[in-house]
Motif scaffolding. Structure first.
Motif, PDB file in Angstrom:
ATOM      1  N   SER A  36       1.000  -1.202  -0.137  1.00 34.89           N
ATOM      2  CA  SER A  36       0.250   0.082   0.336  1.00 34.89           C
ATOM      3  C   SER A  36       0.920   1.331   0.041  1.00 34.89           C
ATOM      4  O   SER A  36       1.860   1.306   0.861  1.00 34.89           O
ATOM      5  CB  SER A  36      -0.871   0.241   1.226  1.00 34.89           C
ATOM      6  N   GLU A  37      -0.066   2.024  -0.418  1.00 33.98           N
ATOM      7  CA  GLU A  37       0.718   3.415  -0.822  1.00 33.98           C
ATOM      8  C   GLU A  37       0.895   4.246   0.379  1.00 33.98           C
ATOM      9  O   GLU A  37       0.122   4.374   1.045  1.00 33.98           O
ATOM     10  CB  GLU A  37       0.453   4.409  -1.804  1.00 33.98           C
ATOM     11  N   SER A  39      -0.490   7.029   2.623  1.00 31.33           N
ATOM     12  CA  SER A  39      -1.518   7.650   2.440  1.00 31.33           C
ATOM     13  C   SER A  39      -0.846   9.533   2.699  1.00 31.33           C
ATOM     14  O   SER A  39      -1.732  10.392   1.960  1.00 31.33           O
ATOM     15  CB  SER A  39      -2.694   8.027   3.845  1.00 31.33           C
ATOM     16  N   LEU A  45       0.597  11.895  11.933  1.00 29.47           N
ATOM     17  CA  LEU A  45      -0.924  11.815  12.076  1.00 29.47           C
ATOM     18  C   LEU A  45      -1.503  10.417  12.003  1.00 29.47           C
ATOM     19  O   LEU A  45      -2.234  10.139  12.552  1.00 29.47           O
ATOM     20  CB  LEU A  45      -1.269  12.402  10.446  1.00 29.47           C
ATOM     21  N   ARG A  46      -1.012   9.989  11.138  1.00 26.06           N
ATOM     22  CA  ARG A  46      -1.231   7.928  10.306  1.00 26.06           C
ATOM     23  C   ARG A  46      -0.911   7.102  11.394  1.00 26.06           C
ATOM     24  O   ARG A  46      -0.130   7.027  11.774  1.00 26.06           O
ATOM     25  CB  ARG A  46      -1.436   7.809   9.256  1.00 26.06           C
ATOM     26  N   ASP A  47      -1.372   5.831  11.505  1.00 29.08           N
ATOM     27  CA  ASP A  47      -1.021   4.512  11.834  1.00 29.08           C
ATOM     28  C   ASP A  47      -0.883   3.394  11.168  1.00 29.08           C
ATOM     29  O   ASP A  47      -2.379   3.541  10.866  1.00 29.08           O
ATOM     30  CB  ASP A  47      -2.307   4.039  13.070  1.00 29.08           C
ATOM     31  N   ASP A  48      -0.219   3.584   9.811  1.00 31.55           N
ATOM     32  CA  ASP A  48      -0.413   3.259   7.933  1.00 31.55           C
ATOM     33  C   ASP A  48       0.800   2.605   8.318  1.00 31.55           C
ATOM     34  O   ASP A  48       1.260   3.537   7.635  1.00 31.55           O
ATOM     35  CB  ASP A  48      -0.526   4.542   7.024  1.00 31.55           C
ATOM     36  N   ASN A 121      -5.365  18.466  16.364  1.00 33.02           N
ATOM     37  CA  ASN A 121      -3.872  17.519  14.895  1.00 33.02           C
ATOM     38  C   ASN A 121      -5.044  15.741  15.052  1.00 33.02           C
ATOM     39  O   ASN A 121      -4.454  15.635  13.616  1.00 33.02           O
ATOM     40  CB  ASN A 121      -2.390  17.304  15.686  1.00 33.02           C
ATOM     41  N   ASN A 122      -5.627  15.278  16.097  1.00 32.03           N
ATOM     42  CA  ASN A 122      -6.183  14.430  15.595  1.00 32.03           C
ATOM     43  C   ASN A 122      -5.822  12.814  15.403  1.00 32.03           C
ATOM     44  O   ASN A 122      -5.605  12.045  14.350  1.00 32.03           O
ATOM     45  CB  ASN A 122      -7.935  14.792  15.230  1.00 32.03           C
ATOM     46  N   SER A 123      -3.888  12.821  15.872  1.00 32.73           N
ATOM     47  CA  SER A 123      -3.251  11.916  15.509  1.00 32.73           C
ATOM     48  C   SER A 123      -3.845  10.426  15.995  1.00 32.73           C
ATOM     49  O   SER A 123      -4.239   9.945  16.976  1.00 32.73           O
ATOM     50  CB  SER A 123      -2.117  12.009  15.821  1.00 32.73           C
ATOM     51  N   GLU A 124      -3.480   9.843  15.234  1.00 32.85           N
ATOM     52  CA  GLU A 124      -4.507   8.266  15.102  1.00 32.85           C
ATOM     53  C   GLU A 124      -3.270   7.777  16.015  1.00 32.85           C
ATOM     54  O   GLU A 124      -3.771   6.415  16.285  1.00 32.85           O
ATOM     55  CB  GLU A 124      -4.152   7.368  13.779  1.00 32.85           C
ATOM     56  N   MET A 126      -2.405   8.291  18.666  1.00 27.69           N
ATOM     57  CA  MET A 126      -2.787   8.576  20.212  1.00 27.69           C
ATOM     58  C   MET A 126      -2.488   7.600  21.186  1.00 27.69           C
ATOM     59  O   MET A 126      -2.661   7.798  21.847  1.00 27.69           O
ATOM     60  CB  MET A 126      -3.429   9.994  20.191  1.00 27.69           C
ATOM     61  N   ALA A 127      -3.227   6.517  19.931  1.00 26.53           N
ATOM     62  CA  ALA A 127      -3.106   5.593  20.818  1.00 26.53           C
ATOM     63  C   ALA A 127      -2.070   4.847  21.517  1.00 26.53           C
ATOM     64  O   ALA A 127      -1.928   4.078  22.601  1.00 26.53           O
ATOM     65  CB  ALA A 127      -3.978   4.436  20.177  1.00 26.53           C
ATOM     66  N   PHE A 411      -6.143  -4.425  25.687  1.00 22.31           N
ATOM     67  CA  PHE A 411      -7.094  -4.094  24.688  1.00 22.31           C
ATOM     68  C   PHE A 411      -7.678  -5.385  24.728  1.00 22.31           C
ATOM     69  O   PHE A 411      -9.273  -5.402  24.639  1.00 22.31           O
ATOM     70  CB  PHE A 411      -6.319  -4.668  23.223  1.00 22.31           C
TER      71      PHE A 411
ATOM     72  N   PRO B  39      -8.362   3.508  13.794  1.00 16.72           N
ATOM     73  CA  PRO B  39      -8.082   2.415  14.034  1.00 16.72           C
ATOM     74  C   PRO B  39      -8.147   1.488  15.075  1.00 16.72           C
ATOM     75  O   PRO B  39      -8.768   2.100  16.084  1.00 16.72           O
ATOM     76  CB  PRO B  39      -6.271   2.647  14.359  1.00 16.72           C
ATOM     77  N   GLN B  46     -11.780   9.192  21.527  1.00 18.62           N
ATOM     78  CA  GLN B  46     -10.823   9.970  20.332  1.00 18.62           C
ATOM     79  C   GLN B  46     -12.086   8.993  19.374  1.00 18.62           C
ATOM     80  O   GLN B  46     -12.356  10.174  18.239  1.00 18.62           O
ATOM     81  CB  GLN B  46      -9.833   8.854  19.651  1.00 18.62           C
ATOM     82  N   TRP B  81      -8.578   9.051   4.956  1.00 16.48           N
ATOM     83  CA  TRP B  81      -7.363   8.119   4.520  1.00 16.48           C
ATOM     84  C   TRP B  81      -6.083   9.299   4.410  1.00 16.48           C
ATOM     85  O   TRP B  81      -5.227   9.562   4.220  1.00 16.48           O
ATOM     86  CB  TRP B  81      -7.760   7.175   3.117  1.00 16.48           C
ATOM     87  N   GLN B  82      -6.135  10.381   3.313  1.00 12.40           N
ATOM     88  CA  GLN B  82      -5.230  10.808   2.611  1.00 12.40           C
ATOM     89  C   GLN B  82      -4.769  11.705   3.015  1.00 12.40           C
ATOM     90  O   GLN B  82      -3.222  12.722   2.941  1.00 12.40           O
ATOM     91  CB  GLN B  82      -5.505  11.034   1.205  1.00 12.40           C
ATOM     92  N   ARG B  83      -5.972  12.766   4.146  1.00  8.92           N
ATOM     93  CA  ARG B  83      -5.762  13.695   5.005  1.00  8.92           C
ATOM     94  C   ARG B  83      -5.195  14.708   4.211  1.00  8.92           C
ATOM     95  O   ARG B  83      -4.488  15.548   4.350  1.00  8.92           O
ATOM     96  CB  ARG B  83      -4.372  13.605   6.486  1.00  8.92           C
TER      97      ARG B  83
END
Lengths: 495, 306
Positions: A36-37, A39, A45-48, A121-124, A126-127, A411, B39, B46, B81-83
């Motif tokens: 996957s590319e 994002s 920001l992302r958890d990707d 920033n609503n970062s993923e 943050m988890a 979890f 996620p 959240q 997804w891409q923000r």
């Protein structure tokens, strides 16, 4: 031009081109096909997965891990010192600069921490960083990081937090122009097609051996395989186990994911501890390893905690395969023919549907009346983490990026955990206590005890520690890591 | 003509509005979009904050009113997804899809006319039987398999072409050829059937009796008569391809088109990107269908535009 002059010119051209070819042979470049590319190239920001595979080479964190998983200094000069229950002090490496020439210092760490935990920033991510209160510069190369409560996992968290250049983050386009301190710099990104990294000659750890790495985004595993066989790619990720015999070379390494069924311990049938034990004994895990994964998976050792994670209880044994005993347990519980529903999804994790269906068949074989419910992913998420009744058994491939048992315990084992299916207040209290225990040995012992407790009561049906398999060209030399990071600086090519 | 175009445009606006409304309702009715977008490890707080930020905690009518206003102002929101702006993502990938579809259909159109015509001249002959058999095979073989086989033969064994990706004209050859196969079969069969029908009409017999050569009859009369149905079937193929038919090819060849992006958006629960894709594709389809009508009218003035 006389013939002689012409011939000389040809000779000179041939010599120059040979020389040029000769020198270009020193420049090593590789192509990596990933599923996957990214994002975005914003590392906070992302958890990707796609983003991480690229940014792990551009950005760095205060701490790093060895390929075997041991925490070591990264941008920090040494492992952190805990000043008090809520404060950790990091001394930074001197003389490190970002790719744009800006210095890496305490101000950069403070800005990086502040940015990733900023709710705006609503970062993923943050988890991973929810316990961090903030950071404060003591001097140019010393930073104190504070937590909202005692947090023994903070060093692991800082291994996950990438350091950004504050000036670029404030005014530049951090989403598509990455500026880190790492061994590779972004050269170009053609969205949808490829992304090219080049070696950072000024890297504080010394310039890496491979000069250029091109990432190609290829979602279809068969196409990745074809590209590898055609010589277009040097590394392909997520190689299917059945393809290992077809590729020029491959490497498999224990990964971060463990497949497991979380059992509804308050439900009518699965609430009975004898039934839960029967569920664990009914499965021939070795047969599944051999047939589904071609041997590229390990049978989980009695829990869903990753063996590489801090807190893993090495004393636990895998559940044996004993269908006769399982039938006897069902009879003893008076549950022969009892109905259970097995919930899962399809296409999210390696061989997920196959694992669910095989296990459901094993459970039917010992005399349970099994219904398999493969759900659409958002419905599945609601089954896994929603407020409705818990499923009798729900499949998940649980991952642990921080490599600390707290992640999996909070979890799945903790009664208030997002995916928990028990009401065991005693175990929840044990997890709460371990989470704030800063004495390393005590905490290890506490996690061992929790795992033993959950194992004895069969709260989950752990299946396999899944392996990550990479296909490689014959010229590649690389040992993949246990944390699934694709670090190009650790790769070499033999030609 | 102007009256027709305006009427069709109005109909088109209604169609686009209907389609996007359906997407709006579907994305908010099936499953929890916030759970899909965040996620697994995201906390309840959240999730709530994210829902509030996107306005997904509002009642459905309020969300719908906001959605309509956003569409009117061409604001599709940011792709979760891409923000970045969803519309940017669509316009970045759309040219790749158009390139693939145009190349595939172009090849199919160019090859199908002579093949269909030759087959029609001697129905039951060797060429006819060969064309029909290959055509049936083209229709029967799944694109996924054809694509992988094409990669295996032309990229892995012969090493003539790249296995996947985009970036040069060579990258386009295999996906476009795979894309062309089924439409080529359909077009060829259509040309053949229509041609046989036309060749049996009295005007052909009259023309031949008057001494006109067969190639001249074909060129002047017959081909023109089959052109209108050909345009409409080719246009239909284009529209079908644009509305998602190319997903399989784009996935197999890692072609960075819109079909692939739409699948990713669905998998990642990216509401705003999905809405932008559907809206823009629906708009394009409306425009293309109007253009097709206009082209058909200019080819055959007997057609009434109503």
């Amino acid at each position: 031009m006389t013939f002689t002059t012409f011939a000389r010119s040809i000779g000179l051209a041939a010599f120059l081109s040979t020389t040029a070819l000769g020198s270009s042979a020193w420049a090593q470049s590789i192509a990596i096909a990933i599923g996957s590319e990214p994002s975005t190239l914003d590392p906070q920001l992302r958890d990707d997965g796609g983003e991480r595979m690229v940014n792990d080479n551009i950005y760095e964190a205060l701490l790093a891990r060895t390929p075997e998983g041991e925490l070591v200094p990264g941008l920090a000069a040494a492992l952190p010192e805990q000043l008090d229950a809520l404060t950790w002090q990091f001394k930074l490496r001197d003389g490190v600069t970002f790719h744009n020439g800006a210095p890496f210092n305490a101000a950069a760490v403070v800005a990086s921490v502040a940015r990733v935990i900023d709710p705006a920033n609503n970062s993923e991510q943050m988890a991973y960083f929810g316990t961090i209160a903030g950071a404060e510069a003591v001097d140019d190369l010393t930073v104190n990081i504070t937590t909202t409560g005692p947090d023994p996992i903070l060093p692991s968290r800082m291994y996950w937090m990438k350091m950004i250049e504050p000036g670029h983050a404030a005014t530049g386009d951090i989403a598509s122009e990455a500026v880190g301190t790492g061994p590779y710099k972004l050269q170009s990104w053609s969205r949808g097609t490829d992304l090219v990294l080049v070696a950072n000659a000024d890297y504080w750890g010394g310039a890496p051996e491979i000069d250029e790495a091109t990432y190609r985004f290829v979602a279809e595993p068969g196409t990745r395989l074809s590209g590898l066989m055609a010589g277009e790619f040097d590394v392909v990720t997520a190689l299917m186990p059945e393809f290992t015999s077809a590729v020029p070379k491959f490497a498999a390494v224990a990964g971060l994911e463990t497949s497991v069924f979380v059992v509804g311990t308050d439900n009518e049938v699965t609430g009975n501890p004898l039934v839960r034990e029967a569920l664990n004994l009914a499965i021939d895990r070795q047969a599944m390893v051999d047939s589904l994964f071609m041997g590229y998976a390990q049978i989980a050792k009695g829990s869903h905690i990753n063996p590489a994670a801090f807190g893993f209880n090495t004393a636990l044994d895998s559940y044996p395969y004993d269908p006769d005993r399982a039938r006897a347990l069902l009879a003893e519980a008076g549950m022969e023919g009892a109905p259970i529903t097995v919930v899962g999804e399809s296409g999210r994790w390696l061989k997920d549907r196959e694992q669910i269906e095989a296990v459901a068949a094993y459970w039917a074989e010992i005399g349970l009346n099994v219904t398999t419910d493969i759900q659409e992913f958002s419905v599945y998420l609601d089954s896994l983490m929603g407020s409705g009744p818990r499923p009798d058994a729900i499949f998940i491939a649980n991952s642990n990026e921080l490599l600390d048992a707290d992640r999996e315990m909070s979890f799945i084992y903790h009664m208030d955990g997002a995916a928990a299916s028990n009401s065991d207040a005693e175990m929840a209290a044990m997890i709460d206590a371990a989470r704030v225990e800063t004495d390393v040995e005590k905490r290890q012992a506490m996690y061992g005890e929790i795992q033993q407790h959950a194992h004895d009561l069969n709260y989950t049906v752990p299946l396999f520690n899944l392996q990550d398999i990479y296909g490689m060209s014959t010229r590649m030399e690389w040992q993949p890591r246990s944390d699934a990071k694709l670090i190009i600086a650790e790769m070499t090519v033999s030609e | 003509m102007l009256d027709f175009i305006l009427r069709r445009l109005l109909q088109g606006v209604l169609v686009v509005f209907g389609v996007t409304t359906a997407v709006f309702l579907a994305t908010r009715t099936f499953g929890d979009p916030v759970a899909l977008m965040l996620p697994l490890s995201a906390t309840a707080e959240q999730r709530a904050a994210f829902a509030a930020q996107l306005g997904l905690d509002q009642p459905l009518p309020t969300q719908f009113a906001r959605f309509c206003w956003d569409i009117l102002t061409l604001n599709f929101g940011d792709s979760t997804w891409q923000r970045r702006a969803a519309v940017d993502v669509v316009f970045e990938r759309l040219p790749f899809s158009l390139m693939l579809i145009s190349a595939g259909l172009g090849v199919a159109i160019i090859l199908s006319v002579p093949l269909g015509a030759i087959a029609a001249l001697r129905p039951g002959g060797v060429v006819d039987r060969l064309t029909t058999s290959v055509g049936l095979l083209g229709l029967a073989m799944p694109q996924f398999w054809v694509g992988l086989m094409a990669i295996m033969v032309f990229a892995v064994w012969l090493k003539w072409l790249p296995t996947s990706g985009a970036g040069s004209v060579w990258h386009l050859v295999l996906p476009a050829a795979t894309m062309a196969l089924a439409p080529l079969a359909r077009f060829t069969m259509m040309v053949r059937a229509n041609m046989i029908e036309e060749l049996n009409k009295p005007y052909v017999k009259t023309a031949r009796a008057k001494g006109l050569s067969l190639p001249r009859i074909l060129r002047i009369h017959t081909l023109r008569n089959i052109l209108v149905p050909f345009i409409s079937i080719a246009g239909w193929e284009f529209i079908t391809a644009l509305s998602g038919y190319t997903v399989v090819i784009e996935t197999v060849f890692a072609w960075p088109g819109l079909g692939n992006t739409a699948v990713q958006a669905i998998k990642r629960g990216d509401l705003f990107l999905m809405q932008a894709i559907v809206f823009i594709i629906a708009g394009l389809i409306v425009v293309i269908s109007i253009l097709l009508d206009i082209i058909a009218k200019s080819v055959d003035p007997r057609i009434e535009l109503n």
